[in-house]
Design a protein around this motif. Structure first.
Motif, PDB file in Angstrom:
ATOM      1  N   GLY A 161       0.738  -1.054  -0.069  1.00  0.00           N
ATOM      2  CA  GLY A 161      -0.037  -0.201  -0.060  1.00  0.00           C
ATOM      3  C   GLY A 161       0.948   1.342  -0.046  1.00  0.00           C
ATOM      4  O   GLY A 161       0.685   2.188  -0.930  1.00  0.00           O
ATOM      5  N   HIS A 162       1.982   1.185   0.846  1.00  0.00           N
ATOM      6  CA  HIS A 162       2.838   2.294   0.761  1.00  0.00           C
ATOM      7  C   HIS A 162       3.530   2.643  -0.525  1.00  0.00           C
ATOM      8  O   HIS A 162       3.547   3.607  -0.961  1.00  0.00           O
ATOM      9  CB  HIS A 162       4.030   2.275   1.974  1.00  0.00           C
ATOM     10  N   ALA A 163       4.020   1.480  -1.063  1.00  0.00           N
ATOM     11  CA  ALA A 163       4.632   1.897  -2.290  1.00  0.00           C
ATOM     12  C   ALA A 163       3.736   2.259  -3.349  1.00  0.00           C
ATOM     13  O   ALA A 163       4.134   2.946  -4.292  1.00  0.00           O
ATOM     14  CB  ALA A 163       5.130   0.407  -2.517  1.00  0.00           C
ATOM     15  N   ALA A 164       2.565   1.650  -3.280  1.00  0.00           N
ATOM     16  CA  ALA A 164       1.553   1.794  -4.219  1.00  0.00           C
ATOM     17  C   ALA A 164       1.203   3.462  -4.241  1.00  0.00           C
ATOM     18  O   ALA A 164       1.276   4.363  -5.044  1.00  0.00           O
ATOM     19  CB  ALA A 164       0.137   1.282  -4.295  1.00  0.00           C
ATOM     20  N   GLY A 165       1.209   3.897  -2.945  1.00  0.00           N
ATOM     21  CA  GLY A 165       0.726   5.195  -2.530  1.00  0.00           C
ATOM     22  C   GLY A 165       1.857   6.366  -3.086  1.00  0.00           C
ATOM     23  O   GLY A 165       1.552   7.298  -3.718  1.00  0.00           O
ATOM     24  N   LEU A 166       3.069   5.843  -2.760  1.00  0.00           N
ATOM     25  CA  LEU A 166       4.185   6.823  -3.274  1.00  0.00           C
ATOM     26  C   LEU A 166       4.091   6.966  -4.855  1.00  0.00           C
ATOM     27  O   LEU A 166       4.203   8.159  -5.456  1.00  0.00           O
ATOM     28  CB  LEU A 166       5.529   6.258  -2.903  1.00  0.00           C
ATOM     29  N   LYS A 167       3.886   5.880  -5.265  1.00  0.00           N
ATOM     30  CA  LYS A 167       3.752   5.942  -7.052  1.00  0.00           C
ATOM     31  C   LYS A 167       2.644   6.944  -7.474  1.00  0.00           C
ATOM     32  O   LYS A 167       2.850   7.641  -8.301  1.00  0.00           O
ATOM     33  CB  LYS A 167       3.665   4.815  -7.581  1.00  0.00           C
ATOM     34  N   TYR A 168       1.539   6.677  -6.802  1.00  0.00           N
ATOM     35  CA  TYR A 168       0.462   7.474  -7.117  1.00  0.00           C
ATOM     36  C   TYR A 168       0.777   9.013  -6.762  1.00  0.00           C
ATOM     37  O   TYR A 168       0.288  10.092  -7.528  1.00  0.00           O
ATOM     38  CB  TYR A 168      -0.702   7.156  -6.083  1.00  0.00           C
ATOM     39  N   LEU A 169       1.282   9.544  -5.768  1.00  0.00           N
ATOM     40  CA  LEU A 169       1.770  10.544  -5.341  1.00  0.00           C
ATOM     41  C   LEU A 169       2.564  11.233  -6.448  1.00  0.00           C
ATOM     42  O   LEU A 169       2.536  12.517  -6.953  1.00  0.00           O
ATOM     43  CB  LEU A 169       2.441  10.886  -3.981  1.00  0.00           C
ATOM     44  N   GLU A 170       3.564  10.509  -6.946  1.00  0.00           N
ATOM     45  CA  GLU A 170       4.466  10.991  -7.848  1.00  0.00           C
ATOM     46  C   GLU A 170       3.719  11.433  -9.191  1.00  0.00           C
ATOM     47  O   GLU A 170       3.766  12.122  -9.779  1.00  0.00           O
ATOM     48  CB  GLU A 170       5.469   9.888  -8.121  1.00  0.00           C
ATOM     49  N   ARG A 171       2.668  10.194  -9.498  1.00  0.00           N
ATOM     50  CA  ARG A 171       1.947  10.768 -10.805  1.00  0.00           C
ATOM     51  C   ARG A 171       1.345  11.876 -10.710  1.00  0.00           C
ATOM     52  O   ARG A 171       1.105  12.764 -11.602  1.00  0.00           O
ATOM     53  CB  ARG A 171       1.007   9.527 -11.059  1.00  0.00           C
ATOM     54  N   LYS A 172       0.599  12.129  -9.483  1.00  0.00           N
ATOM     55  CA  LYS A 172      -0.340  13.080  -9.518  1.00  0.00           C
ATOM     56  C   LYS A 172       0.509  14.357  -9.146  1.00  0.00           C
ATOM     57  O   LYS A 172      -0.465  15.458  -9.477  1.00  0.00           O
ATOM     58  CB  LYS A 172      -1.055  12.584  -7.675  1.00  0.00           C
ATOM     59  N   HIS A 173       1.542  14.684  -8.921  1.00  0.00           N
ATOM     60  CA  HIS A 173       2.347  15.793  -8.637  1.00  0.00           C
ATOM     61  C   HIS A 173       2.998  16.182  -9.927  1.00  0.00           C
ATOM     62  O   HIS A 173       3.758  17.324 -10.137  1.00  0.00           O
ATOM     63  CB  HIS A 173       3.137  15.630  -7.480  1.00  0.00           C
ATOM     64  N   ARG A 174       3.154  15.600 -11.118  1.00  0.00           N
ATOM     65  CA  ARG A 174       3.790  15.789 -12.317  1.00  0.00           C
ATOM     66  C   ARG A 174       3.384  16.947 -12.886  1.00  0.00           C
ATOM     67  O   ARG A 174       3.760  18.123 -13.195  1.00  0.00           O
ATOM     68  CB  ARG A 174       3.544  14.457 -13.340  1.00  0.00           C
ATOM     69  N   ARG A 175       1.951  17.145 -12.768  1.00  0.00           N
ATOM     70  CA  ARG A 175       1.305  18.452 -13.225  1.00  0.00           C
ATOM     71  C   ARG A 175       1.669  19.893 -12.425  1.00  0.00           C
ATOM     72  O   ARG A 175       1.300  19.474 -11.267  1.00  0.00           O
ATOM     73  CB  ARG A 175      -0.467  18.132 -13.454  1.00  0.00           C
ATOM     74  N   LYS A 176       1.821  20.712 -13.081  1.00  0.00           N
ATOM     75  CA  LYS A 176       2.502  21.855 -12.360  1.00  0.00           C
ATOM     76  C   LYS A 176       1.427  23.007 -12.219  1.00  0.00           C
ATOM     77  O   LYS A 176       1.327  23.590 -11.293  1.00  0.00           O
ATOM     78  CB  LYS A 176       3.773  22.481 -12.987  1.00  0.00           C
ATOM     79  N   ASP A 177       0.571  23.088 -13.237  1.00  0.00           N
ATOM     80  CA  ASP A 177      -0.338  24.159 -12.949  1.00  0.00           C
ATOM     81  C   ASP A 177      -1.823  23.606 -12.226  1.00  0.00           C
ATOM     82  O   ASP A 177      -2.434  22.875 -13.057  1.00  0.00           O
ATOM     83  CB  ASP A 177      -0.974  24.720 -14.426  1.00  0.00           C
ATOM     84  N   ARG A 178      -1.948  23.631 -11.055  1.00  0.00           N
ATOM     85  CA  ARG A 178      -2.600  23.075 -10.003  1.00  0.00           C
ATOM     86  C   ARG A 178      -3.706  23.772  -9.565  1.00  0.00           C
ATOM     87  O   ARG A 178      -3.605  25.228  -9.370  1.00  0.00           O
ATOM     88  CB  ARG A 178      -2.015  22.338  -9.161  1.00  0.00           C
ATOM     89  N   SER A 179      -5.032  23.426  -9.176  1.00  0.00           N
ATOM     90  CA  SER A 179      -6.132  23.983  -8.582  1.00  0.00           C
ATOM     91  C   SER A 179      -5.575  24.343  -7.196  1.00  0.00           C
ATOM     92  O   SER A 179      -4.817  23.601  -6.540  1.00  0.00           O
ATOM     93  CB  SER A 179      -7.170  23.253  -8.471  1.00  0.00           C
ATOM     94  N   PRO A 180      -5.925  25.456  -6.488  1.00  0.00           N
ATOM     95  CA  PRO A 180      -5.531  25.594  -5.015  1.00  0.00           C
ATOM     96  C   PRO A 180      -6.349  24.652  -4.174  1.00  0.00           C
ATOM     97  O   PRO A 180      -7.332  23.782  -4.583  1.00  0.00           O
ATOM     98  CB  PRO A 180      -6.466  26.983  -4.728  1.00  0.00           C
ATOM     99  N   GLU A 181      -5.730  24.358  -3.306  1.00  0.00           N
ATOM    100  CA  GLU A 181      -6.163  23.314  -2.268  1.00  0.00           C
ATOM    101  C   GLU A 181      -7.528  23.831  -1.692  1.00  0.00           C
ATOM    102  O   GLU A 181      -7.797  24.840  -1.813  1.00  0.00           O
ATOM    103  CB  GLU A 181      -5.317  22.880  -1.156  1.00  0.00           C
ATOM    104  N   VAL A 182      -8.302  22.614  -1.283  1.00  0.00           N
ATOM    105  CA  VAL A 182      -9.767  22.821  -0.832  1.00  0.00           C
ATOM    106  C   VAL A 182      -9.382  23.511   0.634  1.00  0.00           C
ATOM    107  O   VAL A 182      -8.628  23.439   1.397  1.00  0.00           O
ATOM    108  CB  VAL A 182     -10.573  21.495  -0.503  1.00  0.00           C
ATOM    109  N   SER A 183     -10.353  24.810   0.672  1.00  0.00           N
ATOM    110  CA  SER A 183     -10.366  25.666   1.989  1.00  0.00           C
ATOM    111  C   SER A 183     -10.834  24.830   3.056  1.00  0.00           C
ATOM    112  O   SER A 183     -11.604  23.900   2.980  1.00  0.00           O
ATOM    113  CB  SER A 183     -11.122  26.903   1.754  1.00  0.00           C
ATOM    114  N   GLU A 184     -10.598  25.210   4.344  1.00  0.00           N
ATOM    115  CA  GLU A 184     -11.009  24.622   5.483  1.00  0.00           C
ATOM    116  C   GLU A 184     -12.515  24.830   5.747  1.00  0.00           C
ATOM    117  O   GLU A 184     -13.432  24.073   5.963  1.00  0.00           O
ATOM    118  CB  GLU A 184     -10.408  25.426   6.818  1.00  0.00           C
TER     119      GLU A 184
END
Lengths: 278, 278
Positions: A168-191
């Protein structure tokens, strides 16, 4: 014509219901597009590119930030049906009269309410890591997972979507890497928006007599996908959805939690494509 | 070389354990073959050709009559482990050292026991319309379905495998038509063998403390396939298998009973092929 991908597609905007919706649209045109509804605290940038680009091989994929989320204006409603009303306004504003709707977690709850409010708009549904109204959350670890601090902070999403084991951890790291390739990103969700979402989830999960009866009226072919041990919305809820929807296929993946499609993106895309093309 | 199909493949025989096993072998050679274990009162001729020929596109398919069934000699054991012992002897007698094992209904119980007794022989498992030891059969209509007389008699299999609704009946008629195209058939299961099978099922379904513990030792990748409303072995048993096997994928099809693969043969073949090729 440029072929865009998850990473390169520009963000566009459309007005509806007094909201300026941010969205991205890419993939093979000419068929029924698929509109993707993301999870709690998620924006367009929380989708796994391995999933979106995989689906985009055979259909147009539409990502969007719902009202008050990410790059969209407006206020996040404190109810799932309110979110569905906004999503329907967004889809119609694009001139779309028939769409496939994919919803993940809270997005899966929104997807169901889209089908309830606008049945003619929806061709097929894909519900991932989600549950019905009145979901059984007794075994959920969602509260503690989202209350914990992570270093780095984005490891929240490993805890939220994957099992706390080696695979799970290994798959999670790969997922984060894929997800963060894009640089032009939406702002995170506000509180404030996250608080509204949390309220919406809680009120949706209230159990009352006949709370699952609405499922009998969702006649669209539906694919329900779950992890074997969903720590956020327990897997039994996927079984409940399958048993109460008139035309639902259920697929449960092994050794996985709340992010089955993020853990097995190729398999998920193959299963989803088989279902959507049938 | 002749390319045989379900309909044209000749029956062959092999001796093992003092039993003369009847079998048929066809499909694409060179990989891991799949050995098919049929349901209660079933012979080689109870498989759906749409399923077997579909699987045979990408792998060798082996159908056989277990001891005391159809065209095989010997006595049908009154226990599932006994049936597994015979099946293992049969597979080894063919010189096969690694096989995929598909089991349907009682055949799914046999398939699990094959994995328990000969783990090195089994690459992957596909379990269709079945349950674990100590299955939950409280809601089963199996007793009354098999006790009823049908006119024509083969409509037993529509009642046993399909839901009693319009789609189920139509799918059942098509399945019977496919199944009866082959003219060179195994003799039907004798009353004595059916009685032994019934005894074996009953003793396998006894519930004891820790009755599902054995599932933790079946490490093979497993695909569990169920109908939404299995009238013979209730669908919840597929969920139990998925939850207790270490590496199992579950797929539940809509609007179907004990013959999900007979009702949706193309979809089943696609899912099974994805799973076996992964």
């Amino acid at each position: 014509m440029t072929t865009y991908t998850h990473e390169t597609v520009p963000t566009q905007f459309v007005e509806a219901n007094g909201i300026r919706f941010a969205y991205r649209r890419f993939g093979k045109t000419g068929g029924v597009p698929i509109v993707m509804n993301i999870h709690f605290r998620g924006t367009m940038d929380h989708w796994d590119p391995a999933v979106t680009d995989g689906l985009a091989q055979q259909r147009e994929v539409i990502l969007f930030d719902n009202a008050g989320i990410g790059a969209s204006s407006g206020v996040t409603p404190a109810s799932i049906p309110g979110m569905a009303t906004d999503a329907i306004a967004f889809i119609k504003a694009l001139g779309i009269s028939k769409a496939d709707i994919l919803g993940y977690s809270i997005g899966g709850k929104v997807a169901q309410e889209i089908a309830v409010q606008a049945p003619d708009l929806v061709r097929k549904l894909i519900l991932v890591g989600t549950g019905p109204r009145g979901a059984d959350t007794a075994a959920s670890k969602g509260g503690e997972i989202f209350a914990t601090s992570y270093d780095p902070p984005e490891h929240l999403w490993i805890a939220a979507h994957f099992l706390p084991n080696e695979d799970g951890h290994a798959a999670g790291l790969k997922y984060l890497e894929r997800k963060h390739r894009r640089k032009d990103r939406s702002p995170e969700v506000s509180e404030a928006s996250a608080a509204a979402q949390w309220k919406a989830i809680a009120s949706s999960n209230v159990k009352t007599d006949g709370v699952w009866d609405y499922l009998a009226d969702i006649h669209q072919p539906t694919l329900v996908v779950d992890g074997s041990n969903d720590l956020i919305i327990p897997t039994v809820n996927g079984f409940t959805l399958q048993q109460h929807l008139p035309n639902a296929q259920l697929i449960v993946y092994p050794d996985s939690s709340h992010g089955p499609h993020n853990q097995y993106p190729e398999l998920f895309v193959a299963h989803a494509t088989l279902f959507l093309n049938a």
